[in-house]
Design a protein around this motif. Sequence first.
Motif, PDB file in Angstrom:
ATOM      1  N   HIS A   1      -9.242  -4.151  -6.696  1.00  8.54           N
ATOM      2  CA  HIS A   1      -8.998  -3.457  -5.541  1.00  8.54           C
ATOM      3  C   HIS A   1      -8.274  -4.405  -4.620  1.00  8.54           C
ATOM      4  O   HIS A   1      -6.548  -4.310  -3.526  1.00  8.54           O
ATOM      5  CB  HIS A   1      -9.997  -2.734  -4.923  1.00  8.54           C
ATOM      6  CG  HIS A   1     -10.375  -1.861  -5.668  1.00  8.54           C
ATOM      7  ND1 HIS A   1     -11.630  -1.146  -5.211  1.00  8.54           N
ATOM      8  CD2 HIS A   1     -10.093  -1.739  -6.699  1.00  8.54           C
ATOM      9  CE1 HIS A   1     -11.968  -0.226  -6.715  1.00  8.54           C
ATOM     10  NE2 HIS A   1     -11.326  -0.327  -7.412  1.00  8.54           N
ATOM     11  N   GLU A   2      -8.659  -5.501  -4.045  1.00  7.97           N
ATOM     12  CA  GLU A   2      -8.202  -6.157  -2.731  1.00  7.97           C
ATOM     13  C   GLU A   2      -7.081  -7.007  -3.360  1.00  7.97           C
ATOM     14  O   GLU A   2      -6.130  -7.014  -1.700  1.00  7.97           O
ATOM     15  CB  GLU A   2      -9.435  -7.043  -1.828  1.00  7.97           C
ATOM     16  CG  GLU A   2     -10.983  -6.785  -1.412  1.00  7.97           C
ATOM     17  CD  GLU A   2     -11.757  -6.528  -2.521  1.00  7.97           C
ATOM     18  OE1 GLU A   2     -12.174  -6.264  -3.979  1.00  7.97           O
ATOM     19  OE2 GLU A   2     -12.608  -5.258  -2.312  1.00  7.97           O
ATOM     20  N   ARG A   3      -6.800  -7.731  -3.607  1.00  5.70           N
ATOM     21  CA  ARG A   3      -6.296  -8.610  -4.233  1.00  5.70           C
ATOM     22  C   ARG A   3      -4.797  -7.308  -4.482  1.00  5.70           C
ATOM     23  O   ARG A   3      -3.571  -7.664  -4.247  1.00  5.70           O
ATOM     24  CB  ARG A   3      -6.220  -9.309  -5.401  1.00  5.70           C
ATOM     25  CG  ARG A   3      -6.723  -9.982  -5.528  1.00  5.70           C
ATOM     26  CD  ARG A   3      -7.002 -10.927  -7.032  1.00  5.70           C
ATOM     27  NE  ARG A   3      -7.852 -12.031  -6.989  1.00  5.70           N
ATOM     28  CZ  ARG A   3      -8.313 -12.999  -7.895  1.00  5.70           C
ATOM     29  NH1 ARG A   3      -7.766 -12.730  -8.929  1.00  5.70           N
ATOM     30  NH2 ARG A   3      -9.026 -13.802  -8.031  1.00  5.70           N
ATOM     31  N   TRP A   4      -4.605  -5.995  -4.954  1.00 11.81           N
ATOM     32  CA  TRP A   4      -3.366  -4.649  -4.613  1.00 11.81           C
ATOM     33  C   TRP A   4      -3.706  -4.938  -3.695  1.00 11.81           C
ATOM     34  O   TRP A   4      -1.709  -4.341  -3.715  1.00 11.81           O
ATOM     35  CB  TRP A   4      -4.464  -3.762  -5.699  1.00 11.81           C
ATOM     36  CG  TRP A   4      -3.131  -2.963  -5.645  1.00 11.81           C
ATOM     37  CD1 TRP A   4      -3.305  -1.263  -5.204  1.00 11.81           C
ATOM     38  CD2 TRP A   4      -1.997  -2.904  -6.246  1.00 11.81           C
ATOM     39  NE1 TRP A   4      -2.214  -0.476  -5.721  1.00 11.81           N
ATOM     40  CE2 TRP A   4      -1.694  -2.009  -6.078  1.00 11.81           C
ATOM     41  CE3 TRP A   4      -1.395  -4.083  -7.026  1.00 11.81           C
ATOM     42  CZ2 TRP A   4       0.159  -1.398  -6.086  1.00 11.81           C
ATOM     43  CZ3 TRP A   4       0.236  -3.366  -7.432  1.00 11.81           C
ATOM     44  CH2 TRP A   4       0.860  -1.867  -7.338  1.00 11.81           C
TER      45      TRP A   4
ATOM     46  N   SER B   1      -4.905   7.544  -4.804  1.00  9.92           N
ATOM     47  CA  SER B   1      -5.566   6.180  -5.499  1.00  9.92           C
ATOM     48  C   SER B   1      -4.259   5.465  -5.479  1.00  9.92           C
ATOM     49  O   SER B   1      -5.014   4.008  -6.384  1.00  9.92           O
ATOM     50  CB  SER B   1      -5.685   7.346  -6.953  1.00  9.92           C
ATOM     51  OG  SER B   1      -4.375   7.506  -7.740  1.00  9.92           O
ATOM     52  N   VAL B   2      -2.861   5.690  -5.378  1.00 10.57           N
ATOM     53  CA  VAL B   2      -2.280   4.380  -6.059  1.00 10.57           C
ATOM     54  C   VAL B   2      -2.406   3.233  -4.430  1.00 10.57           C
ATOM     55  O   VAL B   2      -2.165   2.017  -4.242  1.00 10.57           O
ATOM     56  CB  VAL B   2      -0.646   4.260  -6.471  1.00 10.57           C
ATOM     57  CG1 VAL B   2      -0.101   2.825  -6.918  1.00 10.57           C
ATOM     58  CG2 VAL B   2      -0.780   5.098  -7.499  1.00 10.57           C
ATOM     59  N   MET B   3      -2.167   3.906  -3.367  1.00 11.42           N
ATOM     60  CA  MET B   3      -1.944   3.477  -2.462  1.00 11.42           C
ATOM     61  C   MET B   3      -2.900   2.484  -1.396  1.00 11.42           C
ATOM     62  O   MET B   3      -2.888   1.840  -0.992  1.00 11.42           O
ATOM     63  CB  MET B   3      -1.258   3.831  -1.490  1.00 11.42           C
ATOM     64  CG  MET B   3       0.319   4.468  -2.042  1.00 11.42           C
ATOM     65  SD  MET B   3       1.685   3.762  -2.601  1.00 11.42           S
ATOM     66  CE  MET B   3       1.488   2.024  -1.031  1.00 11.42           C
ATOM     67  N   LEU B   4      -4.317   3.276  -1.451  1.00 16.73           N
ATOM     68  CA  LEU B   4      -5.197   2.384  -1.061  1.00 16.73           C
ATOM     69  C   LEU B   4      -6.435   2.708  -2.447  1.00 16.73           C
ATOM     70  O   LEU B   4      -6.994   4.230  -2.320  1.00 16.73           O
ATOM     71  CB  LEU B   4      -5.522   4.308  -0.042  1.00 16.73           C
ATOM     72  CG  LEU B   4      -5.355   3.828   0.962  1.00 16.73           C
ATOM     73  CD1 LEU B   4      -5.957   5.012   2.113  1.00 16.73           C
ATOM     74  CD2 LEU B   4      -5.955   2.979   1.870  1.00 16.73           C
ATOM     75  N   PRO B   5      -6.951   2.099  -3.361  1.00 16.26           N
ATOM     76  CA  PRO B   5      -7.456   2.197  -4.441  1.00 16.26           C
ATOM     77  C   PRO B   5      -8.802   2.053  -4.155  1.00 16.26           C
ATOM     78  O   PRO B   5      -9.157   1.540  -2.900  1.00 16.26           O
ATOM     79  CB  PRO B   5      -7.419   0.462  -5.149  1.00 16.26           C
ATOM     80  CG  PRO B   5      -6.476  -0.041  -3.910  1.00 16.26           C
ATOM     81  CD  PRO B   5      -6.048   0.659  -2.781  1.00 16.26           C
ATOM     82  N   GLY B   6      -9.661   1.925  -4.977  1.00 18.32           N
ATOM     83  CA  GLY B   6     -11.334   2.307  -4.909  1.00 18.32           C
ATOM     84  C   GLY B   6     -11.895   4.392  -4.303  1.00 18.32           C
ATOM     85  O   GLY B   6     -11.204   4.314  -3.752  1.00 18.32           O
ATOM     86  N   HIS B   7     -12.839   4.247  -4.751  1.00 17.56           N
ATOM     87  CA  HIS B   7     -13.228   5.455  -4.644  1.00 17.56           C
ATOM     88  C   HIS B   7     -13.814   6.074  -3.483  1.00 17.56           C
ATOM     89  O   HIS B   7     -14.101   7.321  -2.850  1.00 17.56           O
ATOM     90  CB  HIS B   7     -14.497   5.388  -5.382  1.00 17.56           C
ATOM     91  CG  HIS B   7     -15.079   5.373  -6.844  1.00 17.56           C
ATOM     92  ND1 HIS B   7     -13.274   6.290  -7.555  1.00 17.56           N
ATOM     93  CD2 HIS B   7     -15.170   4.439  -7.859  1.00 17.56           C
ATOM     94  CE1 HIS B   7     -13.586   6.293  -9.236  1.00 17.56           C
ATOM     95  NE2 HIS B   7     -14.756   4.922  -9.251  1.00 17.56           N
TER      96      HIS B   7
END
Length: 349
Positions: free
Chosen positions: A209-212, A78-84
């Motif tokens: 998400h995209e900016r992270w 969840s840290v390295m791949l944000p989004g459900h």
Amino acid sequence: MYELSRVRLYSIGPAGARYADTVLDLRGVGATVPNPAPTQAEFFADEPVGPPRRPAPAGVLFLENGGGKSVLLKLIFSVMLPGHRNTLGGASSGVLRKFLLADDCGHVALEWQHVQTGECVVVGKVSEWRGRQVSNDPRKFAEAWYSFRPGPGLSLDNLPVAEATTVRPPVEGQSGARGRRRTMKGFRDALTEAGKTYPHLEVHWEEIHERWTEHLGDLGLDPELFRYQREMNADEGEAAGLFAVKKDSDFTDLLLRAVTDTRDTDGLADLVSGFGNKLGRRAELIAERDFTAGSVDLLGRIVEAADTRTRAREIHASAERRTRTLARRLSARGAQERERAADLAHRVT
């Protein structure tokens, strides 16, 4: 390239596999770092002995069923791949929301160490329920991501997750967090204040998400690698399914997704899609082009006729002005000649 050095989980997880304040330490058992960068230790930290070493190249976590192995992987991803949609192995889009109680402010922090220099970077995620109330509405589930370079002033051990943190050396198995848990806003304020006080920390905070994902790439942590790890762990560690392709085109697609930037391919796909739409409307566009060309031709003739009429009007107006001037001159000359004739007639008489 970075390797995972430590994982800290605070106040997060389901009821049966909950992490109150857990640190998984993988440091100092790998190969020696070839080109160590100079570092400054914390005030109470011991002086380093010998060259720094890389984290463990491999490890085994033994837990019984339901002990939290899948939960640990879900939280790390969840840290390295944000989004459900990137949730590890879960068909339910709200599986991460089940890891947080109403009063929780959950933290997942990952410390990564560079394989060449030994420099570290911490990336983490913080989440909580808005209004301190569990809800089925995903909009009430707040989450954000952050990163910093650990050093004097802030590290993984003294994250401002609580209102107080011990300044004594950390003891294994004991949490350094003291006092009441901070809210997400309190944690962000403390992190931002530390970044202002210690600029070398390079604190970064992100909620999109995209900016992270872009920021992870800038740090040198490629999220694409974790996407393949997620796919390989979708059914409890079965990696063969990722490469079970039925035809060569499927393998080509897999390879292209791995080595190309999705943003560039998305732009190319949009361009090709635009051309496809134009080709699909070719007959309509040709008719529109012919109509426009005919209209332009007719309008050009009208413009030429209007220009000709304007020039004719200017010529007519100029001729009219010259004619009126000549008429005035002839009238005046006629009056003079009549006076002269009358004078001569009088003299003859």
